[in-house]
Scaffold this active site. Sequence first.
Site, PDB file in Angstrom:
ATOM      1  CG  HIS A 159      12.529   0.239   1.738  1.00  0.00           C
ATOM      2  ND1 HIS A 159      13.306  -0.799   1.299  1.00  0.00           N
ATOM      3  CD2 HIS A 159      11.685  -0.302   2.622  1.00  0.00           C
ATOM      4  CE1 HIS A 159      12.924  -1.906   1.872  1.00  0.00           C
ATOM      5  NE2 HIS A 159      11.948  -1.632   2.674  1.00  0.00           N
ATOM      6  CB  CYS A 164       6.636   6.218  18.637  1.00  0.00           C
ATOM      7  SG  CYS A 164       6.865   4.446  18.708  1.00  0.00           S
ATOM      8  CG  ASP A 181       3.908  -3.234  13.777  1.00  0.00           C
ATOM      9  OD1 ASP A 181       3.431  -3.682  12.716  1.00  0.00           O
ATOM     10  OD2 ASP A 181       5.093  -2.842  13.872  1.00  0.00           O
ATOM     11  CD  GLU A 206       6.212  -2.374  17.447  1.00  0.00           C
ATOM     12  OE1 GLU A 206       5.944  -1.637  16.497  1.00  0.00           O
ATOM     13  OE2 GLU A 206       7.249  -3.088  17.507  1.00  0.00           O
ATOM     14  NE  ARG A 215       2.684  -0.747   9.591  1.00  0.00           N
ATOM     15  CZ  ARG A 215       3.722  -0.402  10.357  1.00  0.00           C
ATOM     16  NH1 ARG A 215       4.080  -1.173  11.384  1.00  0.00           N
ATOM     17  NH2 ARG A 215       4.384   0.686  10.123  1.00  0.00           N
ATOM     18  NE  ARG A 241      11.945   0.353  15.289  1.00  0.00           N
ATOM     19  CZ  ARG A 241      10.874   0.541  14.547  1.00  0.00           C
ATOM     20  NH1 ARG A 241       9.666   0.499  15.099  1.00  0.00           N
ATOM     21  NH2 ARG A 241      10.975   0.787  13.263  1.00  0.00           N
ATOM     22  NE  ARG A 245       9.468   3.710  11.903  1.00  0.00           N
ATOM     23  CZ  ARG A 245       8.522   4.654  11.958  1.00  0.00           C
ATOM     24  NH1 ARG A 245       8.829   5.908  11.696  1.00  0.00           N
ATOM     25  NH2 ARG A 245       7.271   4.340  12.242  1.00  0.00           N
TER      26      ARG A 245
HETATM   27  C1  PEP Z   1       4.634   1.164  15.051  1.00  0.00           C
HETATM   28  O1  PEP Z   1       4.493  -0.012  14.782  1.00  0.00           O
HETATM   29  O2  PEP Z   1       3.718   1.901  15.461  1.00  0.00           O
HETATM   30  C2  PEP Z   1       5.962   1.796  14.940  1.00  0.00           C
HETATM   31  C3  PEP Z   1       6.176   3.004  15.387  1.00  0.00           C
HETATM   32  O3  PEP Z   1       6.926   1.095  14.303  1.00  0.00           O
HETATM   33  P1  PEP Z   1       6.997   0.884  12.718  1.00  0.00           P
HETATM   34  O4  PEP Z   1       5.966   1.775  12.094  1.00  0.00           O
HETATM   35  O5  PEP Z   1       8.376   1.211  12.330  1.00  0.00           O
HETATM   36  O6  PEP Z   1       6.666  -0.569  12.601  1.00  0.00           O
HETATM   37 MG    MG Z   2       6.221  -1.295  14.540  1.00  0.00          MG
END
Ligand code: PEP
Ligand code: MG
Length: 755
Positions: A367, A680, A633, A609, A643, A510, A474
């Site tokens: 974070h 994104c 994701d 995702e 990841r 989101r 987010r």
């Molecule tokens: C993603 O998964 O690409 C995304 C934009 O969301 P986050 O990175 O917050 O999981």
């Molecule tokens: Mg994501």
Amino acid sequence: MAGAPAGPRLLLRRIREVMAEPVNAQTRLDKIVIQIASNMVAEVCSVYVLRDDGRLELFATEGLNRTAVHLTTMRAGEGLVGLIAERAEPLALSEAQSHPAFSYKPETGEEIYHSFVGVPILRGGNTLGVLVVQNRAQRTYLDEEVEDLQTTAMLLAEMIASGELQSIAPAGAVISLRKARSIKATPIADGVGLGHVVLHEPRVVVKQLVAEDSKKESARLDQAVAGLRASMDKLIDGDDHTGAGEHRDVLETLRLIVNDPGWSRRMREAVMTGLTAEAAVERVQNDTRARLQRSRDQYMRERLHDLDDLANRLLHELTGQPFVTANEKLPENAIIVARTMGAAALLDYDRRKLRGVVLEEGGASSHVAIVARALGLPVVGDVRNITNLVEDGDSIIVDGGVGEVHVRPPADLESAYGEKARLRARRMEQYRGLRDTPAVTRDGVAIDLHMNAGLLVDLPHVEETGAVSIGLFRTELLFMVASQFPRLGEQVKLYKSVLDSVPGKPVTFRTLDIGGDKILPYMRHYEEENPALGWRAVRIGLDRPALLRYQLRAMLMAGGGRDLRIMFPMVAESVEFDRVKDMALLELAHLERHGHERPRDLQLGVMVEVPSLLWQMDEILARVDFLSVGSNDLMQYIFAADRDNKRVSDRFDPLSPPALRALKLIADKANAAGKPVTLCGEIGGRPLEAMALIALGYRGLSMSPSSVGPVKAMVLGLDVGEARAHIAPMLENRDGARSLRTELQAYAEAKGVPL
Ligand code: PEP
Ligand code: MG
């Protein structure tokens, strides 16, 4: 020599007197070894100092041939002295020459001595040298004697750390602990920062090592331990305790250690050797650190942090110094160095003075890393032991691009980095110059460049970068930095301030994407075998509709009379969208019944995702107003590669045929259905990847603020028609190709597309 006649306290006092004498460093060291030898009734006492080149050099001796001083050296690991340095542990032998590690140095004349005891000279868990005592007769050294020697070594550590010995080192040999160091790190947020160390948790510097009155020191120690115990109890059991989950577990572990009689006994023993209570805490912690740092056991290494934390608390207890946050005396050009820190703690610092963050732990998705990135600070993580290697005010360079930290850098490195930082600033200036230039390709195709955000500190960047909208907000980040679940009124206020701060520009909120590694400290957390595949994001919302409806209500209230876009993360089936849409419509009806103004335009979308959506594109496109590809994701699930797990996260390339084919399929389907689609994930912000995405049919990309400029520069130099004609065939018949990166790079170079 059982029961050294003069006792350790007298020795410490003598050494302290020698330390205060106005003599040069060599004389001082020579006097000290004589004192130690006589106090321990030994024929030999020698001090070896670790040099910058990794060799241990004999700096002073009583008993061995004096001519060997500054001539005899050995590698770490070589001989008994090298072994002690390497293991950072004492070694006592009644017959040294029969030990397999014994290595004979003829110039020293040590063959006539049989028994041997050596201790590492430690400071902050680092070995600075080795202190050795030898006897002609075969004898067994008592544990107390080894202890006493360790205490004595502490005084030598201070002497070495002060840099005093550098003046007597042979030409070219650098010995200071405070030498320049370059340390490899994990890059977390790009950029270069030059500045001065600010330790997030300031350490108590122990100045007085030798005690006047050991009884008094022992009582002080007991009192401090009792005080610490009481404060731990209060923290855990007290009414004001709001922390839960992980935080509580940490405190419970600390309390277990505080109540462990072994922990306080070791410190009390150190006090009995003549140290002050503070020095005893440090001595014991030095040993522990040296021991645990070498442990292969991850669990044991983590315990070290608990012990470090406790030692620090105890020192504060002893000195009565409050835990002042470094914040209050923050210098200009501050580089925060922390073992770990919470996201909220970073936000407490005066942002204008911050130049970078260095974390001993903490990866790219922690974070604090997310917040640091939002603040535009370079960040590196996984820098082992960094909090012990630096002191407040040390000069330091953070290279968040390569993943390096340079501590106390030499002047040439500092000026090279200064140049690098200036170049980067100039490039940023050029990007800023593009702010009002529309992102249109050379063949006239408009590309929408949106910005990802998640904190209020992000919002000014929309204006600064010229992004057309916030393509991904987010919301969970606001929840993660809060100390309790934000109430409806608070949420409405937050979302309103987001909308207010970008007047005239859309915001795509989101819904909460928690679970997995994103834990809300105040919410019950379930341990899962596979958190990334677990109960997270919209799945929680579907199973706990009250939570999601509450958030939707707040968003709808904040968006009254305005355009509002909401999207749902981790949707795996089209019917899941039906259910969340129903919830949104129910909330809308409810608000209207209560006289609230409805949004002028409400658009509901889904994040792509989860790979299962690729085979439901028609169904999902028939339902939604827009799609946004969460490629971070999506890639982790397509390639089954976590990841956040460094071992596997780089195994595949998003510019490989399977990845690009999946991304093309989504764009083709959405474009055919006439539904807007943006992407994104992180790849949208990398110029080369963005070029490929545009060639595949994407016309909207959402990215972190620092990427908007570089991606726009690329767009301005791109001919989409030509790129598409060149790149589309690359995806056909690519048996065995793991990545198209090199070919894409070559294309960009040939066409002069700036990357
Ligand atoms: C993603 O998964 O690409 C995304 C934009 O969301 P986050 O990175 O917050 O999981
Ligand atoms: Mg994501």
